[in-house]
Design a protein around this motif. Structure first.
Motif, PDB file in Angstrom:
ATOM      1  N   SER B 157      32.012   9.027 -22.909  1.00 50.41           N
ATOM      2  CA  SER B 157      32.372   8.793 -21.524  1.00 50.41           C
ATOM      3  C   SER B 157      32.710  10.080 -20.785  1.00 50.41           C
ATOM      4  CB  SER B 157      33.552   7.844 -21.468  1.00 50.41           C
ATOM      5  OG  SER B 157      33.840   7.587 -20.142  1.00 50.41           O
ATOM      6  N   LEU B 158      31.699  10.833 -20.460  1.00 48.99           N
ATOM      7  CA  LEU B 158      31.934  12.081 -19.755  1.00 48.99           C
ATOM      8  C   LEU B 158      32.287  11.828 -18.301  1.00 48.99           C
ATOM      9  CD1 LEU B 158      29.469  14.866 -20.562  1.00 48.99           C
ATOM     10  CD2 LEU B 158      31.923  14.786 -20.788  1.00 48.99           C
ATOM     11  N   SER B 160      33.966   9.517 -17.034  1.00 52.30           N
ATOM     12  CA  SER B 160      35.381   9.230 -16.819  1.00 52.30           C
ATOM     13  C   SER B 160      36.211  10.501 -16.948  1.00 52.30           C
ATOM     14  CB  SER B 160      35.867   8.157 -17.780  1.00 52.30           C
ATOM     15  OG  SER B 160      35.955   8.685 -19.066  1.00 52.30           O
ATOM     16  N   VAL B 161      35.775  11.431 -17.800  1.00 48.04           N
ATOM     17  CA  VAL B 161      36.512  12.702 -17.891  1.00 48.04           C
ATOM     18  C   VAL B 161      36.413  13.436 -16.567  1.00 48.04           C
ATOM     19  CG1 VAL B 161      36.570  14.957 -18.992  1.00 48.04           C
ATOM     20  CG2 VAL B 161      36.141  12.934 -20.371  1.00 48.04           C
ATOM     21  N   GLU B 164      38.388  11.641 -13.954  1.00 50.69           N
ATOM     22  CA  GLU B 164      39.813  11.812 -14.219  1.00 50.69           C
ATOM     23  C   GLU B 164      40.282  13.172 -13.686  1.00 50.69           C
ATOM     24  OE1 GLU B 164      40.814  10.169 -18.256  1.00 50.69           O
ATOM     25  OE2 GLU B 164      41.600  12.196 -18.437  1.00 50.69           O
ATOM     26  N   LEU B 165      39.502  14.216 -13.991  1.00 51.01           N
ATOM     27  CA  LEU B 165      39.875  15.556 -13.545  1.00 51.01           C
ATOM     28  C   LEU B 165      39.883  15.619 -12.019  1.00 51.01           C
ATOM     29  CD1 LEU B 165      37.871  17.713 -16.096  1.00 51.01           C
ATOM     30  CD2 LEU B 165      40.334  17.516 -15.939  1.00 51.01           C
ATOM     31  N   GLU B 168      42.890  13.761 -10.717  1.00 47.49           N
ATOM     32  CA  GLU B 168      44.139  14.489 -10.930  1.00 47.49           C
ATOM     33  C   GLU B 168      44.279  15.600  -9.898  1.00 47.49           C
ATOM     34  OE1 GLU B 168      44.189  13.813 -15.682  1.00 47.49           O
ATOM     35  OE2 GLU B 168      44.695  15.805 -14.950  1.00 47.49           O
ATOM     36  N   VAL B1013      43.141  22.045 -13.500  1.00 50.41           N
ATOM     37  CA  VAL B1013      42.344  20.824 -13.426  1.00 50.41           C
ATOM     38  C   VAL B1013      41.026  21.080 -12.709  1.00 50.41           C
ATOM     39  CG1 VAL B1013      42.287  18.567 -12.357  1.00 50.41           C
ATOM     40  CG2 VAL B1013      44.308  19.271 -13.592  1.00 50.41           C
ATOM     41  N   LYS B1014      41.110  21.793 -11.585  1.00 52.57           N
ATOM     42  CA  LYS B1014      39.908  22.045 -10.794  1.00 52.57           C
ATOM     43  C   LYS B1014      38.945  22.961 -11.554  1.00 52.57           C
ATOM     44  CE  LYS B1014      40.192  19.697  -7.063  1.00 52.57           C
ATOM     45  NZ  LYS B1014      39.164  18.748  -6.702  1.00 52.57           N
ATOM     46  N   ALA B1016      38.776  23.292 -14.744  1.00 57.56           N
ATOM     47  CA  ALA B1016      38.210  22.534 -15.857  1.00 57.56           C
ATOM     48  C   ALA B1016      37.054  21.677 -15.367  1.00 57.56           C
ATOM     49  CB  ALA B1016      39.282  21.657 -16.479  1.00 57.56           C
ATOM     50  N   LEU B1020      33.269  22.069 -16.710  1.00 57.71           N
ATOM     51  CA  LEU B1020      32.607  20.957 -17.397  1.00 57.71           C
ATOM     52  C   LEU B1020      31.262  20.663 -16.731  1.00 57.71           C
ATOM     53  CD1 LEU B1020      32.780  18.985 -19.650  1.00 57.71           C
ATOM     54  CD2 LEU B1020      33.997  17.401 -18.175  1.00 57.71           C
TER      55      LEU B1020
END
Lengths: 420, 1167
Positions: B157-158, B160-161, B164-165, B168, B1013-1014, B1016, B1020
């Motif tokens: 589940s990328l 959702s990652v 999520e990021l 956040e 977070v940003k 990351a 990604l």
């Protein structure tokens, strides 16, 4: 026989930095910390029945403009006056820049030394001569000691000087001078100021930095206070350092090597905090918690650092005398991804990409355009004290490691390996 | 790396279970266990083996924590192997076979330095992950980058990652947000800055306030002083203004006092004292007059009363009489009623007696009283009577019943006949039973025997060569085995010898042919070369060399000479041929000498060979004869038994077979004999049984020879005889018991009868005193006694009433006597009166006497009091007179009439004095310390008419000017003071600065979090895109093949396409060429797509890194049978390179795998 107190770098009403308020944080305990520390100084002087108090520069913060601070100071030296205790002051670089110090109406027990030339005040009843010169401006680059007079024979000579000596790390090199120059004056005691770290520079004669009386951020960790000097028959017979700070700063390093469970980790943190509390002798402690060592919990700690910071704050709150300044996650993996990642695998690509950003040298603002929107809104005070958008090399490495751990954790957690 | 072995020492439900994965090639290993078998435990054990047993584990339900242990062997690609065990320990949990600790680092290279989470992600898949993977491909609408990246790390589940990021980040900050954490904090910070600005006090401000205050304080001091001065002047004038009227009054009073002259000043209250005294005097005189008049009246009344005191003295006696009078009257009223009751009781008694004894009257009834004493005896006897009657009846009935039973049993016994004795029959039956089921045994033996004989006969026929019957075979005389062996050897050795000679002859023939060939070669070899030939060739060669030399070395033109020397070919070629020819000639000359010599040698060899051939032919002929002879003898040997033998070797085999048959024949004979013997035994026993049964009267006939019917019949017979016997014995025993109990019953009946007799005697004795005869029944007797008793009771009651009536009469007489007696003493006039009348009169008289006595007493007491009071009155009057005299003396008067004038003068003087004091008091207040004389002096100096004007002027100045100024200054001072008080050195601004720092710290932390977070999220995305670019093609190619195989060609390939957003997406291609996007695939197909991607990345990873076992947990459960088989097939294929361990609960999977023709690639492990 008589005694006197030697203090410096009071920085009255200088705010404490880096403490973020949170639920159950001991907010009341950190209020007016510098004032309460100064109160302790006054109480100590009265209790120990000292003959006089030496304040060697930087009474006030240079850019602090609230005159209430000056009023407070006059009020307290007034108490010393009632107790018959004299006060000798040389102003430091901060005082020179301060609007408050210029407008003070000092009572008659206080003597502020001139900034034009060194002055000497002879206390006949104590057989003592006090020599000193104030800072004329914020930045004094010449060696002030050159004009200090030679010590008077038969008297106990004290020299007051706000100086960085030959330079001290983290301190501006104001009023530089050499140890030899000080020794050559033939004084029995050199009361120095400016360096915030307590230091006995020499014992023959006594040359002392008492440090500041209250730490104001985590870089000023450890006990803080003043120096109580006893003089007998024209010689220093005893030198004691008295801790008068009301809030203690500490960096607590917790080694989590081999720590496998959350429970163990929390226990170790608790023990570490308890140690700091014990060392603070009843004061509130502001602790920076640094978690270190190779541990299987590494991933978990990094991926849910917010949760864990909360957890540790809860521990701190339960101990009541602790303010958790910051939690630094510096743990290591037991086995690093780098070794594990096969060339060409997504994991290795992820590591590679992070590594490229780390060493790429481009500003974060270039990498993520949204950052500029935030940066333009942040107050100047924040940016001037370490701009988070233009990190240094070390900060960048730490940031990249955080991000790598965050991503590895999130990406792998999707499989349900780290269910809460 | 591969797992060679998993050793479940003590883990979950397992104890010492070993899974052996050590196959030649990595292979697909299917670990099968039905539910509860511990499949999941096994899977966990595998993980525990790699990475340790978790701190908290559910696999300790059988083995305690400290006993848990898994072990195993791993083998790396380079052939290194490691065998180790894990225990449940926090540290140092690794051990070798000898339980010595191992270094944990030892395993890391085998596990590719992977951490558990990453290891699971890369090399494990379960059903849940599969479904999630399929779903996620749909959610991402087939985004290629994410799908490949996700399959590459094994995560599903990328999206959702990423979401999520992003979320956040958004929660932390938005440029135009207000409720986001950072935005909120920023607002808070600005607010604090505002507050701090307000709390700030500048030093200039403070100094200014201080200056203003000091100035105002000085001015105030001056103004207040001026005001005070003006006020003083004003007050003086005001005082005078007030004092002037009083000064006038004072003067006037002083003049009046002087006029009055000397005055006797009476003490205060003098007048009141005088008035009071005069009042007291008149009251005393009045009291005395009243007392004297009353006294006179009382004395007169006293004389009028004289009470009868004798009655009072005897009051007690009179009152007692009066009380008794009441009782006396009541008794007299009761008497007739009591007498009536007495007569009623007596009448009832007479009636009762008449019921039972009409012959008796009441006066004689006493004779019966003694009989009543027997009542208890009669009751007891009556009770016993019923019991006795019943006992006798019961005994009688039981005797009769017992006699009946005995009679019945005896009749039954007499009907039973005495049966025969079955003893002998039983003995024989026992033998039969011991022999078992003989019929069946014999049938089996016969069958076996027949079968054996048939087999043996068939064997004999198969053996052949001999046509005799089976039974004769035993007697047939065949040659001994040794003889056969001897013949075999002899013929063998002769044959061998002949073969050897024939071989040798063949060789000689070949040798001869060779020799002849060589001879011919020599003879046809051609002519012999000469010396001269050689010389000629050599000189021609040298001539050619000379020409060549001249041409090459000296560069001469020799064309002409060369043309002569070699007209047909170029000069070098000719020269080369000449060199070869000269060498050939020389060689042939050298060889010539050998040829003659060789020819002679060959000839002589040929002759030798010929001679040897003749000898050999002779020897072979001899040997043929010998062999023929031996064969004749061999046939002769067998002729006796009519057999035409084959070769000795074959006959040896035949003989051994024949012997085996003969042995079998013997065996069958033996069995036949045994069977016959057993048949005889059966016959004997059967006959004996039948004979015995006949002997005891059973004449049943039996057909055939079988034992079973006879045996069954005999057993039934015995059973029946035994039953009869048992029945008889039972009856006899019952009769014996019956007789015994009858005897005892007879005894009981006799005893009961005796008891009855004794009772009758006692009964008679008891009834006689009552006058009853013995025939009276118990209940009648008891009723008689009851009635008699009632009669006596009534008589008794009548007597009691008689006594009470007599008592009443006696009391009346006594009372009359006493009254008469008393009257005689104290009121003789009443003596003749009726008693109750006399008593009433006496009582009335007594009451009157008492009243008179009390009144007299009261008069006497009052007289006494009045006399004492008169005496006191006279004393008071004397005292008053004395006090009046004293008053006159004080006033300086001689008579009471002068007192009024004296009082008047005294009062006027005092009034004037008071007035003076009042005026002076007013003046003193106004003067405020100034003396009256000074005041009078001042009053003289002022003009009363201008006084008020001056006062007005001063007031105006003070109130309108000075007070205003003072108020204003005070206000200024108050304001400044409060301002300065506010500047009290408060730490408010410093606290706000501290708070600002708190907020800054929060802001910094949140910003850093936002950055993480940003950043990351950005990284990604980059990584996904990069991975897609680098791996899309090879992975997609592999996945395409897997997808095709797994879907059994329902899809033939995977392709990428670009969707409306420009995103690369996955597309399935149908055999028809139609494209199907992921939304168009079924759930199951998408799962399979995800699996295809996983397997493809696994295979792709093999290109760059060592294989690692891939654990697959029940992913096939939702696949149909065909696709499951196809998937197993592709896994088995991949497993040739990378070990795959598939865990399943489903037998279907195992069966499918077993049916697959997979060679040495699939292995099943049952747990």
């Amino acid at each position: 026989m008589f005694r006197f107190l030697h203090a410096a770098d009071i920085h009255l009403d200088s705010p404490l930095k880096g403490l973020e308020a949170y639920q159950d944080a001991p907010v009341a305990q950190i209020r007016s910390a510098t004032r309460r520390a100064f109160d302790n100084l006054v109480d100590l002087a009265i209790r120990e029945e000292v003959a006089f108090v030496l304040l060697v520069g930087d009474l006030f913060d240079g850019d602090w403009r609230d005159y209430n601070t000056g009023i407070y100071f006059m009020n307290r030296v007034g108490r010393l006056r009632e107790a018959g205790i004299g006060v000798f002051i040389v102003s430091g670089n901060h005082d020179a820049a301060s609007q408050i110090s210029r407008a003070l109406h000092l009572p008659d027990n206080v003597r502020l030394f001139s900034h034009r030339r060194p002055e000497t005040i002879v206390l006949e009843n104590l057989n003592t001569a006090v020599h000193g010169q104030s800072f004329a401006s914020r930045s004094v680059s010449e060696d002030l000691t050159r004009n200090y007079p030679q010590g008077q024979q038969g008297l106990f000579n004290i020299g007051l000087l706000h100086t960085a000596l030959t330079g001290r790390p983290g301190h501006e090199p104001y009023a530089p001078c050499t140890l030899d120059a000080l020794k050559s004056k033939g004084y029995q005691y050199w009361a120095l100021g400016h360096v915030h770290q307590r230091e006995e520079v020499s014992r023959e004669p006594w040359i002392i930095f008492p440090g500041n009386i209250q730490g104001r951020h985590v870089r000023e960790a450890g006990p803080k206070g003043c120096t109580l000097v006893t003089v007998k028959e024209g010689r220093v017979s005893e030198v004691e350092h008295r801790d008068i700070d009301v809030l203690r700063w500490a960096v607590s390093r917790v080694d989590l090597s081999g720590c496998e469970t959350a429970g163990m980790c929390v226990d170790l943190v608790r023990q570490s905090l308890e140690r700091e509390i014990e060392q603070a002798e009843g004061r509130t402690v502001a602790v920076r918690l640094v978690l270190e060592g190779a541990t299987p919990l590494h991933g978990e700690l990094h991926q849910r650092s917010l949760h864990w910071a909360e957890e540790f704050r809860a521990v701190a709150a339960s101990l009541t005398e602790v303010w958790l300044e910051k939690v630094v996650f510096s743990t290591r993996r037991v086995v690093h991804h780098r070794r594990a990642a096969a060339e060409g695998s997504p994991v290795s690509l992820l590591i590679k990409t992070v590594e490229e950003i780390r060493s790429g040298g481009s500003s974060l603002l270039d990498l993520v355009p949204e950052f500029e929107q935030l940066r333009s809104k942040l107050p100047h005070e924040l940016l001037s004290d370490g701009d988070p958008f233009n990190p240094g090399e070390q900060e960048m490495a730490s940031l990249c490691e955080d991000v790598e751990e965050l991503l590895m954790g999130r990406v792998l957690r999707q499989e349900g390996h780290h269910e809460d | 790396m591969r797992i060679r072995r998993l050793d479940l020492k003590a883990f979950g439900p397992f104890s010492d279970l070993v899974l052996d994965f050590s196959t030649e090639r990595p292979g697909l290993h299917i670990v099968y266990g039905p539910n509860e078998a511990g499949k999941s435990s096994c899977l966990r054990a595998l993980k525990a083996l790699f990475f340790g047993i978790p701190t908290r584990t559910g696999d300790s339900f059988l083995h305690p924590y400290d006993q848990l242990m898994v072990g195993g062997s791993l083998c790396a690609e380079d052939g290194r192997e490691v065998t180790f065990y894990r225990r449940k320990k926090r540290k140092a949990d690794l051990f070798d076979q000898n339980d010595d600790p191992l270094d944990a680092k030892l395993l890391a290279p085998f596990l590719q330095w992977l951490e558990p989470d990453l290891f699971d992600s890369l090399y494990g898949i379960d059903h849940e992950a599969l479904v999630r993977g399929g779903q996620e491909i749909l959610n991402q609408k087939g985004d290629v980058g994410q799908a490949i990246f996700a399959a590459g790390v094994g995560i599903t589940s990328l999206k959702s990652v990423l979401d999520e990021l992003e979320n956040e980040g958004d929660e932390l900050f938005r440029p135009r947000g207000s409720t986001k954490a950072i935005n909120e904090t920023l607002f808070g910070y600005r607010d604090l800055q505002e507050q701090a600005k307000k709390a700030l006090l500048s030093s200039q401000e403070w100094q200014e306030h201080r200056r203003v205050l000091q100035k105002a304080e000085k001015e105030l001091k001056e103004t207040v002083a001026l005001r005070a001065e003006k006020d003083r002047g004003k007050r003086r004038l005001e005082r005078l203004n007030l004092a002037l009227p009083y000064l006038g009054q004072r003067k006037m009073v002083l003049e009046k006092l002087a006029e009055l002259g000397d005055v006797v000043l009476l003490p205060p209250g003098f007048s009141e004292s005088r008035t009071k005294l005069e009042r007291e005097r008149s009251e005393a005189v009045r009291d005395a007059d009243a007392a004297i008049s009353r006294l006179r009246d009382l004395r007169k009344r006293k004389e009028e009363i004289s009470p009868q005191l004798e009655l009072v003295h005897r009051a007690d006696e009179i009152e007692e009489m009066y009380q008794r009078l009441g009782q006396h009257r009541k008794a007299m009223a009761d008497r007739p009623r009591l007498d009536g009751i007495r007569i009623g009781h007596k009448t009832e008694a007479a009636t009762l007696l008449k019921q039972i004894r009409p012959d008796l009257t009441l006066d004689r009834v006493e004779t019966l009283r003694s009989g009543l004493a027997k009542k208890k005896t009669i009751q007891i006897l009556g009770n016993r009577y019923e019991a006795l009657i019943q006992t006798i009846g019961k005994a009688e009935r039981e005797v009769q019943k017992q006699e009946e039973e005995i009679k019945t049993d005896r009749e039954a016994l007499s009907r039973l006949v005495v049966g025969p004795d079955p003893h002998t029959l039983i003995q024989i039956l026992k033998r039969v039973q011991k022999a078992g089921d003989m019929d069946e045994d014999l049938r089996q033996r016969r069958r076996a025997l027949d079968s054996l004989r048939e087999t043996t006969g068939r064997l004999l026929d198969q053996l052949g060569l001999w046509g005799g019957h089976l039974d004769e075979a035993g007697k047939l005389s065949v040659p001994m085995l040794e003889t056969v062996n001897w013949f075999e050897q002899e013929i063998e050795s002769l044959n061998q010898k002949r073969d050897r000679l024939r071989t040798e002859k063949g060789e000689l023939d070949a040798e001869l042919r060779r020799l002849l060939t060589q001879l011919h070669e020599i003879q046809y070899g051609g002519g012999v070369p000469t010396e001269e030939e050689l010389l000629k060739v050599r000189s021609s060669r040298d001539l050619g060399w000379g020409l060549l030399k001249r041409q090459w070395v000296d560069g001469e033109d020799v064309a002409e000479e060369a043309g002569a020397f070699s007209p047909d070919s170029p000069l070098p070629e000719t020269y080369e041929n000449l060199v070869g020819l000269s060498d050939q000639t020389a060689d042939r000359l050298r060889r010539e000498a050998d040829r003659v010599q060789k020819q002679a040698s060959l000839k002589s060899q040929e002759e030798g060979v010929e001679d040897r051939r003749v000898d050999l032919d002779r020897e072979i002929g001899q040997l043929d004869a010998d062999i023929g002879d031996a064969e004749n003898r061999w046939h002769e040997l067998w002729s006796d038994c009519g057999i035409r033998p084959l070769s000795p070797r074959e006959m040896r085999q035949w003989l051994s077979e024949f012997e085996r048959i003969r042995y079998q024949i013997e065996e069958s004979d033996k069995a036949a004999r045994e069977t016959a013997a057993r048949e005889r035994v059966r016959q004997e026993l059967r006959d004996a049984l039948i004979a015995e049964m006949r002997g005891i009267g059973d004449s049943h006939e039996f057909a055939g020879l079988d034992m079973t019917p006879v045996q069954v019949h005999a057993e039934a017979l015995v059973e029946s005889i035994r039953d009869d016997q048992a029945r008889r014995e039972t009856l006899e025993a019952k009769i014996r018991e019956g007789l015994v109990s009858l005897k005892s019953l007879l005894h009981e009946r006799r005893t009961a009868q005796d008891d009855m007799k004794r009772w009758q005697d006692a009964w008679k004795d008891a009834l006689t005193p009552l006058g009853l005869d013995s025939g009276t029944r118990p209940e009648e007797a008891l009723e008689y006694i009851e009635t008699l008793k009632d009669c006596f009771d009534k008589l008794k009651e009548a007597d009691e009433f008689k006594i009470r009536i007599d008592g009443i009469d006696r009391d009346r007489q006594e009372f009359r006597n006493e009254v008469e007696n008393l009257a005689t003493q104290i009121a003789p006039d009443l003596r003749d009166q009726e008693a109750y009348q006399a008593v009433s009169v006496l009582q009335a008289r007594l009451n009157k006497a008492r009243e008179e006595k009390a009144l007299l007493q009261q008069y006497l007491e009052e007289i006494d009091t009045l006399e004492k009071k008169l005496l006191q009155n006279q004393t008071s009057l004397k005292d008053i007179k004395k006090r009046m005299a004293s008053l006159l003396q004080t006033a300086g008067c001689e008579k009471e009439e002068e007192l009024d004038e004296a009082e008047l003068r005294s009062n006027e003087h005092m009034t004037l004095k008071e007035k003076l004091a009042e005026v002076e008091s007013h003046l003193a207040k106004i003067a405020a310390g100034v003396s009256f004389s000074e005041l009078e002096d001042q009053a003289r100096d002022v003009d009363p008419n201008s006084l008020l004007g001056e006062i007005e002027k001063l007031s105006h100045e003070i109130e309108n000017r000075l007070d205003g100024e003072i108020r204003q200054l005070s206000e200024t001072i108050g304001q400044e003071k409060s301002q300065l008080a506010r500047m009290d050195g408060t730490g408010r601004a410093a606290e706000l600065a501290d708070e600002s720092q708190n907020v800054l710290a929060r802001l910094r932390r949140l910003s850093e979090q936002f950055i993480r977070v940003k950043l990351a999220s950005r990284i990604l995305r980059d990584v996904i895109e990069r991975y897609r670019l680098e791996h899309q093609d090879p992975v997609l190619k592999l996945a395409s093949r897997y997808f095709k195989d797994i879907t059994l060609g329902s899809f033939i390939a995977l392709r990428t396409d670009v969707d409306d957003h420009g995103q690369a997406v996955l597309i399935g291609v149908r055999p028809s060429g139609a494209w199907v996007n992921v939304e168009g695939m079924s759930d199951g197909t998408r799962d399979q797509l995800y699996l295809a991607l996983r397997l493809a990345t696994l295979e792709w990873r093999l290109e760059s890194s060592e294989p690692v076992p891939f654990t697959v947990d029940d992913v096939l459960i939702n696949f149909d049978d065909d696709r499951a088989r196809a998937t197993l097939k592709v896994m088995a294929k991949l497993a040739e390179r990378n070990q795959i361990i598939l865990f399943t609960h489903h037998r279907r999977i195992v069966d499918t795998a077993l049916k697959m023709d997979a060679g040495q690639r699939v292995f099943i492990h049952q747990i």
